[in-house]
Scaffold this motif. Structure first.
Motif, PDB file in Angstrom:
ATOM      1  N   UNK A  84       0.827  -1.211   0.000  1.00 40.36           N
ATOM      2  CA  UNK A  84       0.000   0.000   0.000  1.00 40.36           C
ATOM      3  C   UNK A  84       0.858   1.257   0.000  1.00 40.36           C
ATOM      4  N   UNK A  85       1.915   1.249   0.786  1.00 43.39           N
ATOM      5  CA  UNK A  85       2.800   2.415   0.840  1.00 43.39           C
ATOM      6  C   UNK A  85       3.481   2.638  -0.508  1.00 43.39           C
ATOM      7  N   UNK A  86       3.890   1.544  -1.156  1.00 46.07           N
ATOM      8  CA  UNK A  86       4.517   1.690  -2.474  1.00 46.07           C
ATOM      9  C   UNK A  86       3.519   2.241  -3.490  1.00 46.07           C
ATOM     10  N   UNK A  87       2.290   1.743  -3.440  1.00 45.58           N
ATOM     11  CA  UNK A  87       1.274   2.245  -4.357  1.00 45.58           C
ATOM     12  C   UNK A  87       0.984   3.723  -4.088  1.00 45.58           C
ATOM     13  N   UNK A  88       0.900   4.055  -2.823  1.00 47.62           N
ATOM     14  CA  UNK A  88       0.629   5.454  -2.469  1.00 47.62           C
ATOM     15  C   UNK A  88       1.787   6.356  -2.901  1.00 47.62           C
ATOM     16  N   UNK A  89       3.017   5.886  -2.697  1.00 50.05           N
ATOM     17  CA  UNK A  89       4.160   6.705  -3.117  1.00 50.05           C
ATOM     18  C   UNK A  89       4.209   6.833  -4.630  1.00 50.05           C
ATOM     19  N   UNK A  90       3.834   5.751  -5.338  1.00 49.54           N
ATOM     20  CA  UNK A  90       3.794   5.838  -6.804  1.00 49.54           C
ATOM     21  C   UNK A  90       2.736   6.839  -7.247  1.00 49.54           C
ATOM     22  N   UNK A  91       1.577   6.836  -6.585  1.00 53.11           N
ATOM     23  CA  UNK A  91       0.533   7.805  -6.914  1.00 53.11           C
ATOM     24  C   UNK A  91       1.002   9.225  -6.628  1.00 53.11           C
ATOM     25  N   UNK A  92       1.650   9.396  -5.470  1.00 55.48           N
ATOM     26  CA  UNK A  92       2.131  10.731  -5.114  1.00 55.48           C
ATOM     27  C   UNK A  92       3.175  11.226  -6.103  1.00 55.48           C
ATOM     28  N   UNK A  94       3.545  10.276  -9.234  1.00 50.89           N
ATOM     29  CA  UNK A  94       2.929  10.562 -10.538  1.00 50.89           C
ATOM     30  C   UNK A  94       2.110  11.848 -10.470  1.00 50.89           C
ATOM     31  N   UNK A  95       1.394  12.068  -9.366  1.00 50.17           N
ATOM     32  CA  UNK A  95       0.630  13.324  -9.255  1.00 50.17           C
ATOM     33  C   UNK A  95       1.583  14.515  -9.145  1.00 50.17           C
ATOM     34  N   UNK A  96       2.684  14.337  -8.444  1.00 51.48           N
ATOM     35  CA  UNK A  96       3.663  15.433  -8.351  1.00 51.48           C
ATOM     36  C   UNK A  96       4.266  15.720  -9.723  1.00 51.48           C
ATOM     37  N   UNK A  97       4.513  14.668 -10.508  1.00 52.23           N
ATOM     38  CA  UNK A  97       5.059  14.880 -11.858  1.00 52.23           C
ATOM     39  C   UNK A  97       4.055  15.624 -12.729  1.00 52.23           C
ATOM     40  N   UNK A  98       2.795  15.212 -12.642  1.00 53.14           N
ATOM     41  CA  UNK A  98       1.800  15.901 -13.471  1.00 53.14           C
ATOM     42  C   UNK A  98       1.622  17.351 -13.028  1.00 53.14           C
ATOM     43  N   UNK A  99       1.619  17.582 -11.727  1.00 47.55           N
ATOM     44  CA  UNK A  99       1.521  18.962 -11.232  1.00 47.55           C
ATOM     45  C   UNK A  99       2.722  19.776 -11.693  1.00 47.55           C
ATOM     46  N   UNK A 100       3.896  19.153 -11.627  1.00 51.05           N
ATOM     47  CA  UNK A 100       5.107  19.854 -12.059  1.00 51.05           C
ATOM     48  C   UNK A 100       5.055  20.153 -13.555  1.00 51.05           C
TER      49      UNK A 100
END
Length: 140
Positions: A84-92, A94-100
């Protein structure tokens, strides 16, 4: 021959090889007494100690099996949390990349529009200076 007969009679009187007089029941009583004493003082305490040892080993075995089961459950929970932590970090990430990327494209478009307005202003200023230069040069 008389001597031989006397010796034979003496042998028969003594009992010979198997003597079934009072010593046989005495030996049986001694053997039974020995068996009872060994049973009371040796076999029962010895079997009691062995039974206690078996109970101790069995209880430790069941306790260790329960600990092993608990450890496996904790490991499964840990693995689930890690996934779950790995999935959450992957989501974070990817969302940080898209925001950037959105921020970069926004800043880039702002910079592009600012540069275009400055270029247009410079062109207009240049054209105005050119017009003034031409006006000043015409009467001469």
């Amino acid at each position: 021959m008389v001597i031989f007969m006397k010796q034979y009679m003496l042998l028969l009187a003594e009992g010979g090889l198997f003597d079934f007089d009072a010593t046989l029941p005495l030996m049986i009583v001694q053997l039974i007494t020995l068996m009872l004493l060994l049973n009371i003082f040796f076999y029962k305490p010895f079997t009691k100690i062995l039974d206690e040892r078996n109970k101790y080993i069995q209880s430790n075995l069941t306790l260790s099996q329960s600990y092993l089961l608990e450890a496996e459950q904790l490991k499964e929970q840990y693995d689930k949390k890690v996934v779950d932590a790995k999935q959450q970090s992957a989501k974070l990430t990817s969302s940080a990349k898209t925001e950037m990327q959105e921020l970069i494209s926004k800043r880039l478009s702002e910079a592009q529009t600012k540069a275009n307005t400055q270029i247009e202003a410079a062109k207009a200023n240049f054209e105005m200076q050119r017009q003034q230069s031409l006006k000043t040069l015409e009467p001469e």
